[in-house]
Design a protein around this motif. Sequence first.
Motif, short mmCIF file in Angstrom:
data_model
loop_
_atom_site.label_atom_id
_atom_site.label_comp_id
_atom_site.label_asym_id
_atom_site.label_seq_id
_atom_site.Cartn_x
_atom_site.Cartn_y
_atom_site.Cartn_z
N MET A 1 0.67 -1.20 -0.03
CA MET A 1 0.06 0.04 0.13
C MET A 1 0.92 1.21 0.03
O MET A 1 0.49 2.33 -0.59
CB MET A 1 -1.08 0.03 1.18
N SER A 2 1.93 1.16 0.55
CA SER A 2 2.86 2.39 0.78
C SER A 2 3.73 2.74 -0.66
O SER A 2 4.59 3.59 -0.94
CB SER A 2 3.66 2.02 2.02
N GLN A 3 3.49 1.55 -1.64
CA GLN A 3 4.36 1.46 -2.57
C GLN A 3 3.71 2.60 -3.79
O GLN A 3 2.83 2.57 -3.92
CB GLN A 3 4.43 0.16 -3.27
N ARG A 4 4.56 3.38 -4.22
CA ARG A 4 4.44 4.35 -5.11
C ARG A 4 4.17 3.66 -6.33
O ARG A 4 5.30 3.13 -6.78
CB ARG A 4 5.30 5.33 -5.15
N GLN A 5 3.08 4.22 -7.31
CA GLN A 5 2.93 3.66 -8.49
C GLN A 5 3.20 4.72 -9.74
O GLN A 5 2.47 5.92 -9.35
CB GLN A 5 1.78 2.76 -8.79
N VAL A 6 3.80 4.46 -10.71
CA VAL A 6 3.69 5.40 -11.84
C VAL A 6 3.25 4.79 -13.03
O VAL A 6 3.62 3.63 -13.34
CB VAL A 6 5.36 6.04 -11.82
N PRO A 7 2.66 5.67 -14.18
CA PRO A 7 2.28 5.11 -15.37
C PRO A 7 3.51 4.86 -16.11
O PRO A 7 4.29 5.67 -16.38
CB PRO A 7 1.28 6.20 -15.83
N CYS A 8 3.35 3.65 -16.83
CA CYS A 8 4.47 3.24 -17.72
C CYS A 8 4.40 4.38 -18.94
O CYS A 8 3.26 4.58 -19.41
CB CYS A 8 4.26 1.96 -18.25
N PRO A 9 5.41 4.82 -19.58
CA PRO A 9 5.27 6.11 -20.55
C PRO A 9 4.95 5.25 -21.99
O PRO A 9 4.72 5.96 -22.92
CB PRO A 9 6.71 6.60 -20.69
N CYS A 10 5.23 3.99 -21.74
CA CYS A 10 5.08 3.37 -23.14
C CYS A 10 3.75 2.78 -23.15
O CYS A 10 2.90 2.73 -24.33
CB CYS A 10 6.04 2.09 -23.15
N CYS A 11 3.18 1.91 -22.13
CA CYS A 11 1.62 1.35 -22.30
C CYS A 11 0.63 2.06 -21.50
O CYS A 11 -0.43 1.91 -21.42
CB CYS A 11 1.91 0.01 -22.23
N GLY A 12 1.14 3.00 -20.66
CA GLY A 12 0.13 3.45 -19.47
C GLY A 12 -0.07 2.78 -18.25
O GLY A 12 -0.78 3.11 -17.42
N LYS A 13 0.28 1.45 -18.33
CA LYS A 13 0.13 0.52 -17.08
C LYS A 13 0.79 1.14 -16.01
O LYS A 13 2.01 1.61 -15.84
CB LYS A 13 0.56 -0.82 -17.49
N LEU A 14 0.12 0.95 -14.77
CA LEU A 14 0.97 1.40 -13.38
C LEU A 14 1.69 0.28 -13.12
O LEU A 14 1.54 -0.69 -13.10
CB LEU A 14 -0.15 1.57 -12.49
N SER A 15 2.94 0.83 -12.81
CA SER A 15 4.18 -0.24 -12.28
C SER A 15 4.76 0.50 -11.00
O SER A 15 4.81 1.62 -10.81
CB SER A 15 5.05 -0.41 -13.38
N PRO A 16 5.25 -0.25 -10.12
CA PRO A 16 5.77 0.02 -8.94
C PRO A 16 6.99 0.73 -8.98
O PRO A 16 8.12 0.56 -9.90
CB PRO A 16 6.17 -1.28 -8.20
N TRP A 17 7.24 2.06 -8.37
CA TRP A 17 8.42 2.84 -8.62
C TRP A 17 9.19 2.38 -7.41
O TRP A 17 8.99 2.93 -6.22
CB TRP A 17 7.98 4.39 -8.69
N SER A 18 10.10 1.34 -7.57
CA SER A 18 10.98 0.78 -6.38
C SER A 18 12.15 0.15 -7.14
O SER A 18 12.30 0.19 -8.17
CB SER A 18 9.84 -0.13 -5.64
N SER A 19 13.02 -0.27 -6.21
CA SER A 19 14.14 -0.78 -6.55
C SER A 19 14.16 -2.04 -7.02
O SER A 19 15.02 -2.74 -7.65
CB SER A 19 15.29 -0.72 -5.52
N ASP A 20 13.00 -2.59 -6.94
CA ASP A 20 12.76 -3.93 -7.49
C ASP A 20 12.34 -3.86 -8.84
O ASP A 20 12.28 -4.71 -9.66
CB ASP A 20 11.53 -4.43 -6.75
N ASN A 21 12.01 -2.47 -9.30
CA ASN A 21 11.75 -2.45 -10.88
C ASN A 21 12.79 -1.74 -11.43
O ASN A 21 12.83 -0.51 -11.65
CB ASN A 21 10.43 -1.69 -10.96
N PRO A 22 13.78 -2.33 -12.00
CA PRO A 22 14.90 -1.78 -12.88
C PRO A 22 14.62 -1.09 -13.88
O PRO A 22 15.16 -0.40 -14.57
CB PRO A 22 15.97 -2.85 -13.03
N TRP A 23 13.40 -1.33 -14.45
CA TRP A 23 13.00 -0.75 -15.72
C TRP A 23 12.01 0.71 -15.50
O TRP A 23 11.69 1.29 -16.43
CB TRP A 23 12.25 -1.47 -16.56
N ARG A 24 12.08 1.21 -14.20
CA ARG A 24 11.09 2.30 -14.14
C ARG A 24 11.74 3.44 -14.78
O ARG A 24 12.88 3.68 -15.03
CB ARG A 24 11.02 2.37 -12.35
N PRO A 25 10.90 4.33 -15.22
CA PRO A 25 9.43 4.40 -15.13
C PRO A 25 8.75 3.46 -16.07
O PRO A 25 7.44 3.44 -15.90
CB PRO A 25 9.20 5.95 -15.36
#
Length: 63
Positions: free
Chosen positions: A1-25
């Motif tokens: 719940m505390s995890q910030r999510q950002v929309p993917c610039p490519c497809c618009g899907k929300l993805s977690p903004w965290s160190s677990d996601n090396p592809w962010r944003p």
Amino acid sequence: MSQRQVPCPCCGKLSPWSSDNPWRPFCSERCKQIDLGLWAAEQYRVAGSPVDPLADDGSDHRA
Ligand SMILES: [Zn+2]
């Protein structure tokens, strides 16, 4: 719940903004590759005269 999510610039899907996601944003490696690929293709087109496979043999040494 505390995890910030950002929309993917490519497809618009929300993805977690965290160190677990090396592809962010981006949401995934695929989206990142697609986005970079489109960008590169665009640059290539702008820069570009069509590549002549015969001319490529001697005129473009980059090694
Ligand atoms: Zn995406």
